[in-house]
Design an enzyme around this catalytic site. Structure first.
Site, short mmCIF file in Angstrom:
data_model
loop_
_atom_site.label_atom_id
_atom_site.label_comp_id
_atom_site.label_asym_id
_atom_site.label_seq_id
_atom_site.Cartn_x
_atom_site.Cartn_y
_atom_site.Cartn_z
N GLU A 82 10.90 101.65 48.53
CA GLU A 82 10.03 101.99 47.38
C GLU A 82 8.52 102.11 47.88
OE1 GLU A 82 11.67 100.91 43.16
OE2 GLU A 82 10.71 98.97 44.12
N ASN B 164 14.80 98.45 36.26
CA ASN B 164 13.90 97.28 36.75
C ASN B 164 12.80 97.42 35.46
OD1 ASN B 164 12.10 95.39 37.47
ND2 ASN B 164 11.03 96.81 38.95
N TRP B 165 13.19 96.58 34.42
CA TRP B 165 12.39 96.60 33.10
C TRP B 165 11.20 95.89 33.29
CZ3 TRP B 165 16.64 95.25 28.81
CH2 TRP B 165 17.28 96.21 28.63
N LYS B 166 11.07 95.12 34.44
CA LYS B 166 9.66 94.32 34.47
C LYS B 166 9.23 93.82 33.31
CE LYS B 166 8.49 98.37 37.45
NZ LYS B 166 7.41 99.13 38.36
N HIS C 1 9.97 92.80 45.37
CA HIS C 1 9.32 94.09 45.01
C HIS C 1 7.82 94.22 45.24
CE1 HIS C 1 7.88 96.78 41.76
NE2 HIS C 1 8.98 97.10 41.70
N GLY D 286 5.21 104.05 39.46
CA GLY D 286 4.61 103.81 38.12
C GLY D 286 3.32 104.93 38.35
N GLY E 249 11.93 102.09 37.21
CA GLY E 249 11.16 101.33 36.23
C GLY E 249 10.99 102.23 34.96
N GLY E 250 9.68 102.77 34.87
CA GLY E 250 9.70 103.34 33.60
C GLY E 250 10.65 104.28 32.89
N GLU F 280 5.38 94.62 43.51
CA GLU F 280 4.58 93.81 42.50
C GLU F 280 4.45 92.38 42.97
OE1 GLU F 280 6.12 95.67 38.96
OE2 GLU F 280 5.30 97.47 39.35
N SER G 228 8.94 106.51 40.53
CA SER G 228 8.85 107.59 39.76
C SER G 228 10.00 108.43 39.70
CB SER G 228 7.76 108.35 40.03
OG SER G 228 6.45 107.36 39.77
P1 PGA Z 1 8.81 103.41 38.31
O1 PGA Z 1 9.01 101.90 39.09
O2 PGA Z 1 10.05 103.88 38.30
O3 PGA Z 1 8.00 103.21 36.90
O4 PGA Z 1 7.89 104.20 39.38
C1 PGA Z 1 9.74 101.44 40.03
C2 PGA Z 1 10.10 100.10 40.36
O5 PGA Z 1 8.94 99.43 40.32
O6 PGA Z 1 10.77 99.71 40.57
#
Ligand code: PGA
Length: 248
Positions: A166, A9-11, A94, A172, A233-234, A96, A212
């Site tokens: 999640e 998930n590149w956001k 998600h 993050g 994500g990251g 966010e 994470s």
């Molecule tokens: P993260 O993000 O791996 O950076 O914790 C996961 C996500 O938001 O799907």
């Protein structure tokens, strides 16, 4: 047999050029993995991502959509538009989106349903906040989100749905749920699916863990009985790290 699925998930990261370079850099390295490989790029890079991934097993996903085919919805993107580009997956709900953009369970449910009727596979995200975990309501929260998110989804459509558990506090932050804790909640979600539908489908549906996930913890997470993949994500932003994840 559930085929594991690892989705990046590149956001709000990566331009078109960066997207193409990334896909070129992972093409060879993904050829040997047995897991399903998905990249959820920003809207502006989806077209380039689909084109760059052509002829590989990499599938492209979007990170959001609006649940109508077309209309006066300034700034929104419809599932039909995504489908038109050759996108196969879409992340829905998600944390966010839930937190920053105040998306409700009922809107998220509309997105799940609309994605499915358009032929996109939704990755439905659920998960508790730190406060909820600390007050012992993790399972209640996850239950409400899962039941609401899957409302009116037919049994025959459910194999197209991926659920991503999640925990919000793990996203993050560098903090991961212990693999055993993540597995416990994911097994609980599977039980819920069994109650809502039946055992057979609950054994088929894929449920990812997200929060994470990194090259150094992915193996432990994937070794758990009920965890069928990761939403990352990251650690999905660098080709080397992404390749380590999909070849865990
Ligand atoms: P993260 O993000 O791996 O950076 O914790 C996961 C996500 O938001 O799907």
């Amino acid at each position: 047999m559930r085929i594991p699925i690892i989705a990046g998930n590149w956001k709000m990261f990566k331009t078109v050029d960066e997207t193409v370079q990334f896909i070129e850099a992972i093409k060879e390295g993904v050829a040997s993995t047995d897991v399903e490989v998905v990249i959820c790029a920003p809207y502006t890079a989806l077209d380039a991502a689909v084109k760059a991934a052509k002829g590989t097993t990499i599938q492209i996903g979007a990170q959001n959509m609006y649940p109508e085919d077309s209309g006066a919805f300034t700034g929104e993107i419809s599932p039909m538009m995504l489908k038109d580009l050759g996108v196969s997956y879409v992340i829905v709900g998600h944390s966010e989106r839930r937190q920053i953009f105040k998306e409700s369970d009922s809107l998220i449910n509309k997105k799940v349903l609309k994605a499915l009727t358009t032929g996109l596979k939704p990755i439905l995200c659920v998960g508790e906040t730190l406060e909820e975990r600390e007050s012992g309501t993790t399972k209640d929260v996850v239950k409400v989100q899962t039941v609401a998110g899957l409302k009116d989804v037919g049994k025959d459509q459910l194999t197209q749905v991926v659920i991503a558990y999640e925990p919000v506090w793990a996203i993050g932050t560098g903090k991961t749920a212990s693999s055993a804790d993540a597995n416990e909640v994911i097994a609980y979600i599977r039980e819920l699916v069994s109650e809502l539908y039946d055992d057979e489908i609950s054994e088929e549906i894929r449920i990812q863990y997200g929060g994470s996930v990194k090259p150094d913890n992915v193996e432990e997470i994937m070794a758990e009985s009920d965890i069928d993949g990761a939403l990352v994500g990251g650690a999905s932003l660098k080709p080397e790290s992404y390749l380590e994840l999909v070849n865990f």
